[in-house]
Design an enzyme around this catalytic site. Structure first.
Site, PDB file in Angstrom:
ATOM      1  N   LYS A 113      51.351 -38.437 -46.746  1.00 20.65           N
ATOM      2  CA  LYS A 113      52.677 -38.291 -45.777  1.00 20.65           C
ATOM      3  C   LYS A 113      52.473 -37.314 -44.653  1.00 20.65           C
ATOM      4  O   LYS A 113      52.811 -37.687 -43.581  1.00 20.65           O
ATOM      5  CB  LYS A 113      53.832 -37.961 -46.442  1.00 20.65           C
ATOM      6  CG  LYS A 113      54.254 -38.978 -47.165  1.00 20.65           C
ATOM      7  CD  LYS A 113      55.338 -39.952 -46.464  1.00 20.65           C
ATOM      8  CE  LYS A 113      55.819 -41.061 -47.467  1.00 20.65           C
ATOM      9  NZ  LYS A 113      55.365 -42.413 -47.276  1.00 20.65           N
ATOM     10  N   LYS A 193      50.329 -55.664 -49.664  1.00 20.94           N
ATOM     11  CA  LYS A 193      51.507 -56.018 -50.752  1.00 20.94           C
ATOM     12  C   LYS A 193      52.591 -56.382 -49.989  1.00 20.94           C
ATOM     13  O   LYS A 193      52.703 -55.865 -48.912  1.00 20.94           O
ATOM     14  CB  LYS A 193      51.509 -54.418 -51.433  1.00 20.94           C
ATOM     15  CG  LYS A 193      52.725 -54.499 -52.322  1.00 20.94           C
ATOM     16  CD  LYS A 193      52.640 -52.952 -52.781  1.00 20.94           C
ATOM     17  CE  LYS A 193      53.801 -52.973 -54.163  1.00 20.94           C
ATOM     18  NZ  LYS A 193      54.005 -51.625 -54.499  1.00 20.94           N
ATOM     19  N   LYS A 196      58.680 -55.067 -46.459  1.00 21.47           N
ATOM     20  CA  LYS A 196      59.440 -55.409 -45.487  1.00 21.47           C
ATOM     21  C   LYS A 196      58.868 -54.932 -44.382  1.00 21.47           C
ATOM     22  O   LYS A 196      58.796 -55.257 -43.025  1.00 21.47           O
ATOM     23  CB  LYS A 196      60.879 -54.771 -45.801  1.00 21.47           C
ATOM     24  CG  LYS A 196      62.051 -55.038 -44.465  1.00 21.47           C
ATOM     25  CD  LYS A 196      63.274 -54.365 -45.082  1.00 21.47           C
ATOM     26  CE  LYS A 196      64.615 -54.957 -44.126  1.00 21.47           C
ATOM     27  NZ  LYS A 196      65.521 -54.534 -44.420  1.00 21.47           N
TER      28      LYS A 196
END
Ligand code: SF4
Length: 325
Positions: A113, A193, A196
């Site tokens: 991150k 994968k 959205k």
């Protein structure tokens, strides 16, 4: 007799896609029979990466509608929103006092991150595993369904529990992993994968027509440029999706593809038909539930009440063990 108490949380990502359905949701539904299940929409976790929160409420509602339509039963399981039981934030603060910072800084997802959102390396991000541990142990869950890639996170939760127990005594069970094989569902880009955020998903609750249109845009075998070219189903994602939605025809379609006896347009139409047939009862139930005024709010409010009853007792025990006045 149930086998134990399961906790699992999912971020409020809105309307769910077939990757969520074949992975997490069907597993959630199955676990209800054998375990006391607590399923939570983790909106506070979402704040560690979201900078724009205006869709949080709507996404939460859409997700709960999908869960209910897929068979999560509020009579069998506790379904609630993380922020509706604020004790989790209290426990997060208390557990953060027993968690060495060095444990958190070495977490692989934190490091990822830091790279992927360098402009927003917030305090919540580093404390994410502590909040995740709080989610599980606040409800004294002993079982957590995880994929193999999530095992290190659960191990960290277990380390935090052990450290708390060593320092203050036993309150929490050490949560165990229930290893689950989640099928890897690839999106319509044929590469990543289904997600959205990659815009490569097929949404559960769209119409049959939209499903046909969406599937028609999917990538197939890149070597098959003309209708008469023999195909290679083993590299085609449409073919792998037939495994889930047309399992009885997979072999035949493989032979037809290799022999150029079927074109990709027809093959995709068959897949869309299979998806629409599988999802027809889900879509009908979803429309029926969405039409009940106030029902989703009732489910979430009841779930929060039941979760709160467990949480309040755990927090009382924790404070007592920690010697808080
Ligand atoms: S015929 Fe079907 S399996 Fe073969 S390449 Fe086209 S879409 Fe894929």
């Amino acid at each position: 007799m149930k086998k134990g108490r399961v906790f699992s949380g999912a971020r409020p990502t809105g309307r769910q896609h077939i990757g969520n359905y074949l992975g997490a949701i069907q597993n959630y539904v199955g676990l209800q029979e054998d375990y006391d299940c607590i399923y939570c929409i983790v909106d506070i976790h979402a704040l560690t990466t979201l900078e724009d929160t205006h869709l949080l409420k709507e996404n939460t509602r859409e997700m709960i509608l999908d869960w209910l339509a897929a068979g999560l039963d509020p009579e069998k399981s506790i379904l609630f929103v993380q922020s509706h039981v604020p004790e989790v934030m209290e426990l997060h603060t208390l557990l953060s006092m027993v968690t060495p910072l060095s444990w958190l800084l070495r977490v692989a997802t934190f490091k990822e991150k830091v790279k992927s959102q360098p402009h927003n390396v917030n305090y919540g991000l580093v404390g994410y595993p502590v909040l995740m541990t709080s989610d599980i142990v606040l409800y004294k869950a002993d079982t957590v369904p995880v994929g193999e890639d999530q095992l290190p996170h659960l191990e960290l939760a277990r380390e935090i529990v052990r450290r708390f127990t060593y320092l203050f005594g036993e309150v929490f069970p050490e949560p165990k992993a229930k290893l689950t094989t989640f099928p890897m569902v690839i999106g319509i880009d044929g590469e990543r994968k289904m997600s959205k955020s990659y815009d490569n998903d097929i949404v559960l609750s769209t119409s049959p027509e939209e499903t046909v249109a969406r599937v028609s845009t999917a990538f197939t075998d890149p070597a098959r440029r003309y209708r008469n070219d023999p195909g290679h189903p083993e590299v085609c994602n449409i073919y792998s999706l037939h495994n889930f939605f047309n399992p009885g025809r997979v072999e035949e379609l493989g032979v037809q593809c290799r022999g150029a006896a079927i074109g990709c347009v027809d093959c995709k139409k068959l897949l869309a038909q299979g998806i629409n047939a599988e999802l027809a009862p889900f879509r009908e139930r979803r429309a029926e539930i969405a039409g009940r005024p106030g029902y989703v709010d009732e489910v979430l409010s009841d779930g929060a009440g039941r979760a709160h009853a467990i949480a309040a007792e755990t927090i009382r025990e924790v404070k007592e063990k920690m010697g808080l006045p």
